[in-house]
Enzyme design. Structure first.
Site, mmCIF file in Angstrom:
data_model
loop_
_atom_site.group_PDB
_atom_site.id
_atom_site.type_symbol
_atom_site.label_atom_id
_atom_site.label_comp_id
_atom_site.label_asym_id
_atom_site.label_seq_id
_atom_site.Cartn_x
_atom_site.Cartn_y
_atom_site.Cartn_z
ATOM 1 N N LEU A 128 -18.299 -1.488 -0.699
ATOM 2 C CA LEU A 128 -19.011 -0.494 -1.508
ATOM 3 C C LEU A 128 -18.599 -0.544 -2.977
ATOM 4 C CD1 LEU A 128 -18.948 2.617 0.890
ATOM 5 C CD2 LEU A 128 -20.700 0.839 0.645
ATOM 6 N N TYR A 168 0.838 -1.197 0.000
ATOM 7 C CA TYR A 168 0.000 0.000 0.000
ATOM 8 C C TYR A 168 0.877 1.254 0.000
ATOM 9 C CZ TYR A 168 -4.017 -2.993 1.190
ATOM 10 O OH TYR A 168 -5.000 -3.954 1.193
#
Length: 327
Positions: free
Chosen positions: A212, A54
């Protein structure tokens, strides 16, 4: 906050957790990252998800500084990292799941996070160039050394995870405890079909990402393509092409009508829908704004509204419910 066992392990994870992919060390300032972790922790979140890949390791650096500053009781929170993609450099042996990279990658993650051990360590992707046997032995030895407490996989197939379990059982090694798959109303096959034998036979836990669908299920793309979102990131063009299609937008608009009928937000409906699945241990939330996180942390309130009739209505709208259930 509700706390759930991570599969058949004794570890209790908050049903909602906070992830740092694309945000920490990248989309948001460090000050905002700290505010998000504060809000999450105060809201009962005890799991913070990270990975060596990340932001090229910067996400772990940011989280590590915040954890050091907060000085929270170490037993009150859970931190993960994932090994595969490497951090800044990508030279041979600096990526993948060889024993060398697993050990060195974990050591470097611990340095960036300023921790003595990781609660959870994941094999971030399957490695076609490393035998699963080597990876399982390495993860077992990592656990035995005390550098991590539980190990798992992320985006592995059911077959690969089963192979890891069978090898671990045969050789009396520590098996994988959890898998981190994508799961949302539009992406259901793995959790609801492919992994069912894993849940039944091995008691695997899940720490799901993208509830989502990268923001699609928040409804913010219904009438526009905002330029300040992850879909504007050049490296995520593949994600935009897969998700931001006309058929999905139509479904999301119908889901928004349903959310309005339930007097809730589409985002909270989508998160609660994930939590409804008993094989979901925790739902990892991502956020760029404190207000967004505060709102989504109340998604548990929507669970009682998800009756069998509402769940059936969602199935009809999305058309994504797997048909060929394997067990």
């Amino acid at each position: 906050m509700e706390y759930r066992r991570l599969g058949k392990s004794g570890l209790k994870v908050s049903a909602l957790s906070l992830g740092s992919w694309l945000t920490f060390g990248n989309q948001i300032e460090d000050k905002v990252a700290e505010e998000l972790m504060d809000v999450a922790y105060e809201g009962g979140v005890n799991f913070f998800d990270n990975a060596e890949g990340y932001a090229g390791g910067k996400s772990e650096l940011v989280m590590g500084k915040i954890l050091k500053k907060k000085n929270w009781d170490r037993s009150s929170y859970i931190v993960s990292s994932k090994i595969f993609f490497g951090a800044e450099e990508k030279k041979p042996n600096m990526i993948g799941l060889s024993k060398k990279h697993i050990f060195e990658g974990t050591h470097n993650a611990l340095k960036r996070l300023q921790l003595d051990y990781l609660d959870l360590i994941y094999c971030h992707r399957p490695d076609k160039e490393t035998p699963i046997e080597e990876t399982v032995w390495a993860m077992h030895q990592l656990i035995q050394s005390g550098k991590a407490l539980y190990w798992g996989t992320s985006e592995w197939s059911a077959l690969e995870i089963m192979q890891a379990h069978y090898f671990a059982e045969k050789n009396h090694l520590v098996p994988p405890v959890m898998e981190q798959p994508q799961y949302n109303m539009l992406w259901r096959e793995k959790i609801e079909n492919e992994f069912l034998l894993l849940f039944r036979d091995f008691g695997m836990g899940t720490t799901i990402w993208s509830p989502l669908a990268s923001g699609l299920l928040s409804g913010k793309y219904n009438d526009a393509d905002p330029k300040d979102t992850r879909f504007s990131i050049e490296s995520l063009e593949w994600l935009k092409n897969r998700l931001l299609v006309e058929d999905n937008i139509k479904k999301v608009k119908l889901l928004k009508v349903l959310a309005d009928k339930l007097n809730t937000t589409l985002a909270k409906l989508a998160i609660a829908w994930c939590l409804k699945n008993p094989n979901v241990s925790t739902v990892i939330l991502g956020a760029t704004k404190v207000s967004q996180l505060k709102e989504n942390l109340t998604a548990m309130e929507v669970l009682p509204l998800l009756t069998s009739e509402i769940m059936d209505e969602i199935d009809v709208i999305t058309g994504t419910k797997p048909e060929n259930i394997i067990v």
